[in-house]
Design a protein around this motif. Structure first.
Motif, short mmCIF file in Angstrom:
data_model
loop_
_atom_site.label_atom_id
_atom_site.label_comp_id
_atom_site.label_asym_id
_atom_site.label_seq_id
_atom_site.Cartn_x
_atom_site.Cartn_y
_atom_site.Cartn_z
N GLN A 11 0.83 -1.20 0.00
CA GLN A 11 0.00 0.00 0.00
C GLN A 11 0.87 1.25 0.00
OE1 GLN A 11 -2.39 -0.42 3.55
NE2 GLN A 11 -3.98 -1.56 2.48
N LEU A 12 0.38 2.28 -0.66
CA LEU A 12 0.99 3.60 -0.59
C LEU A 12 0.19 4.45 0.38
CD1 LEU A 12 1.68 4.25 -4.37
CD2 LEU A 12 3.42 4.10 -2.59
N THR A 13 0.88 5.17 1.26
CA THR A 13 0.16 6.09 2.14
C THR A 13 -0.42 7.23 1.31
OG1 THR A 13 2.19 7.35 2.56
CG2 THR A 13 1.65 5.57 4.11
N PRO A 14 -1.48 7.89 1.82
CA PRO A 14 -2.04 9.02 1.10
C PRO A 14 -0.99 10.09 0.84
CG PRO A 14 -3.50 8.35 2.87
CD PRO A 14 -2.22 7.58 3.05
N LEU A 26 9.29 8.97 -2.93
CA LEU A 26 8.77 7.71 -2.42
C LEU A 26 9.69 7.21 -1.31
CD1 LEU A 26 6.83 5.33 -2.42
CD2 LEU A 26 8.18 4.31 -4.28
N LEU A 27 9.16 7.13 -0.09
CA LEU A 27 9.93 6.71 1.07
C LEU A 27 9.78 5.20 1.28
CD1 LEU A 27 9.01 9.61 3.51
CD2 LEU A 27 11.05 9.39 2.11
N LEU A 28 10.91 4.52 1.46
CA LEU A 28 10.95 3.07 1.62
C LEU A 28 11.56 2.76 2.98
CD1 LEU A 28 12.36 2.26 -1.93
CD2 LEU A 28 9.95 2.29 -1.23
N PRO A 29 10.77 2.32 3.96
CA PRO A 29 11.29 2.08 5.30
C PRO A 29 12.14 0.83 5.40
CG PRO A 29 8.96 1.55 5.20
CD PRO A 29 9.31 2.15 3.87
N GLY A 30 12.75 0.66 6.57
CA GLY A 30 13.60 -0.49 6.82
C GLY A 30 12.79 -1.72 7.18
N GLY A 31 13.51 -2.80 7.51
CA GLY A 31 12.86 -4.06 7.85
C GLY A 31 13.90 -5.10 8.20
N PHE A 32 13.64 -6.34 7.81
CA PHE A 32 14.49 -7.47 8.18
C PHE A 32 14.96 -8.21 6.93
CE2 PHE A 32 11.40 -6.69 11.54
CZ PHE A 32 12.23 -6.54 12.63
N ILE A 33 16.04 -8.94 7.08
CA ILE A 33 16.54 -9.73 5.97
C ILE A 33 15.52 -10.81 5.61
CG2 ILE A 33 18.34 -11.34 5.21
CD1 ILE A 33 20.33 -9.72 6.87
N ARG A 34 14.95 -11.44 6.65
CA ARG A 34 13.92 -12.46 6.41
C ARG A 34 12.77 -12.27 7.40
NH1 ARG A 34 15.12 -16.49 2.95
NH2 ARG A 34 17.31 -16.75 2.34
N SER A 35 11.58 -12.13 6.89
CA SER A 35 10.38 -12.07 7.72
C SER A 35 9.15 -12.09 6.83
CB SER A 35 10.35 -10.80 8.58
OG SER A 35 9.12 -10.71 9.27
N TYR A 70 5.01 -2.28 2.89
CA TYR A 70 5.26 -3.56 2.23
C TYR A 70 4.25 -4.63 2.65
CZ TYR A 70 9.90 -1.28 2.31
OH TYR A 70 10.94 -0.39 2.24
N ARG A 71 4.20 -5.69 1.87
CA ARG A 71 3.40 -6.86 2.25
C ARG A 71 4.03 -7.60 3.42
NH1 ARG A 71 4.20 -10.44 -2.27
NH2 ARG A 71 6.04 -9.12 -2.57
N HIS A 72 5.36 -7.68 3.40
CA HIS A 72 6.10 -8.44 4.41
C HIS A 72 7.19 -7.57 4.99
CE1 HIS A 72 4.04 -11.85 2.65
NE2 HIS A 72 4.65 -11.68 1.50
N GLY A 73 7.62 -7.94 6.20
CA GLY A 73 8.65 -7.17 6.86
C GLY A 73 10.06 -7.48 6.42
N GLY A 74 10.23 -8.48 5.52
CA GLY A 74 11.57 -8.89 5.13
C GLY A 74 11.78 -8.95 3.63
N TRP A 75 13.07 -9.03 3.26
CA TRP A 75 13.47 -9.15 1.86
C TRP A 75 13.17 -10.57 1.34
CZ3 TRP A 75 15.38 -5.50 -1.46
CH2 TRP A 75 15.93 -5.95 -2.67
N ALA A 89 4.83 -0.13 -6.56
CA ALA A 89 4.57 1.25 -6.15
C ALA A 89 4.94 2.23 -7.26
CB ALA A 89 5.33 1.58 -4.88
N LEU A 90 6.06 2.00 -7.92
CA LEU A 90 6.48 2.90 -9.01
C LEU A 90 5.49 2.86 -10.16
CD1 LEU A 90 10.30 2.20 -8.91
CD2 LEU A 90 9.21 4.41 -8.50
N ASP A 91 5.00 1.68 -10.49
CA ASP A 91 3.99 1.59 -11.55
C ASP A 91 2.69 2.29 -11.12
OD1 ASP A 91 5.70 0.17 -13.18
OD2 ASP A 91 4.89 -1.80 -12.62
N GLU A 92 2.33 2.13 -9.86
CA GLU A 92 1.12 2.77 -9.35
C GLU A 92 1.25 4.29 -9.33
OE1 GLU A 92 -2.70 3.30 -7.62
OE2 GLU A 92 -1.77 1.73 -8.84
N LEU A 93 2.42 4.79 -8.95
CA LEU A 93 2.65 6.24 -8.96
C LEU A 93 2.61 6.80 -10.38
CD1 LEU A 93 5.46 6.48 -6.27
CD2 LEU A 93 3.13 7.38 -6.08
#
Length: 231
Positions: A11-14, A26-35, A70-75, A89-93
């Motif tokens: 999802q993209l925030t408003p 477009l801001l892309l937050p952090g997360g985990f290697i696997r999750s 993101y859908r998931h918290g990891g890569w 997200a880029l296609d949606e934008l």
């Protein structure tokens, strides 16, 4: 009976900002290697100040600021879920804001997604804040883009500063004016340096979009300039 859970969707925030859109951050937050769990909300909070500064300084120029959830918290290995969501997200934008150039701004895990997706036709600039850039990641997709990397010298995480330095040195072949700054002693979270990084990243974003003059860079051939303090 148990109901099957619906698959999560990215999802993209408003939009933050107002008026006709002439550029997008477009801001892309952090997360985990696997999750496979839902992303951690704290990762978004770390970009709140930057989003606010981008919105305020970008308002006269029609800058739209969005954050990707993101859908998931990891890569998640070869699935590269974070990059898959970023491409969506880029296609949606491009659909929402036709013709508007985009600057990708990724923190940690999101930094890797930003650099992976830099070749999208909408992208004109890529900024990585303590980005996770494993050895061997491609650099050719950066050609023709503006590039900024900021890292703390005290970052000894799996997204350590040594990796982004190695990446920057390789990327110089295709991005001669790449700018990489180091925050002396800064750890992975760069909390003390957040205001300075926000100012630098916002200036970089507006310059990449042609809205403001380019801020001072690390200089030709240099990839270890010290983070400039906010005036």
């Amino acid at each position: 009976m148990f109901r099957a859970q619906r698959p999560r969707t990215a999802q993209l925030t408003p939009r933050q900002g107002e008026g006709p859109v002439t550029g997008v951050a477009l801001l892309l937050p952090g997360g985990f290697i696997r999750s496979r769990r839902a992303p951690v909300k704290a990762a978004e909070l770390g970009l709140r100040g930057l989003a606010a500064e981008l919105t305020e300084r970008g308002r006269p120029y029609g800058l739209a600021v969005h954050l990707l959830r993101y859908r998931h918290g990891g890569w998640n290995g070869t699935d590269a879920d974070t990059a898959v969501d970023t491409r969506w997200a880029l296609d949606e934008l491009a659909r929402r804001h036709p013709g508007a150039p985009v600057v990708l701004i990724g923190n940690s895990l999101g930094g890797r997604a930003a650099f992976w997706c830099a070749g999208h036709p909408s992208v004109v600039g890529v900024a990585g804040i303590a980005p996770w850039l494993p050895s061997g990641d491609a650099v050719e997709q950066l050609a023709g883009r503006r590039v900024l990397i900021v890292h703390g010298t005290g970052d000894h995480s799996s997204a350590g500063a040594a990796l982004s330095l190695e990446y920057a040195l390789r990327a110089r072949r295709v991005v001669p004016d790449l700018a990489r700054y180091e925050a002396p002693g800064g750890n992975h979270y760069l909390i003390r340096e957040a205001r300075d990084i926000s100012a630098l990243t916002t200036g970089f974003t507006l310059a990449a979009l042609g809205a403001e003059p380019a801020p001072p860079t690390a200089g030709a051939g240099a990839v270890c300039a010290r983070l400039p303090a906010r005036a």
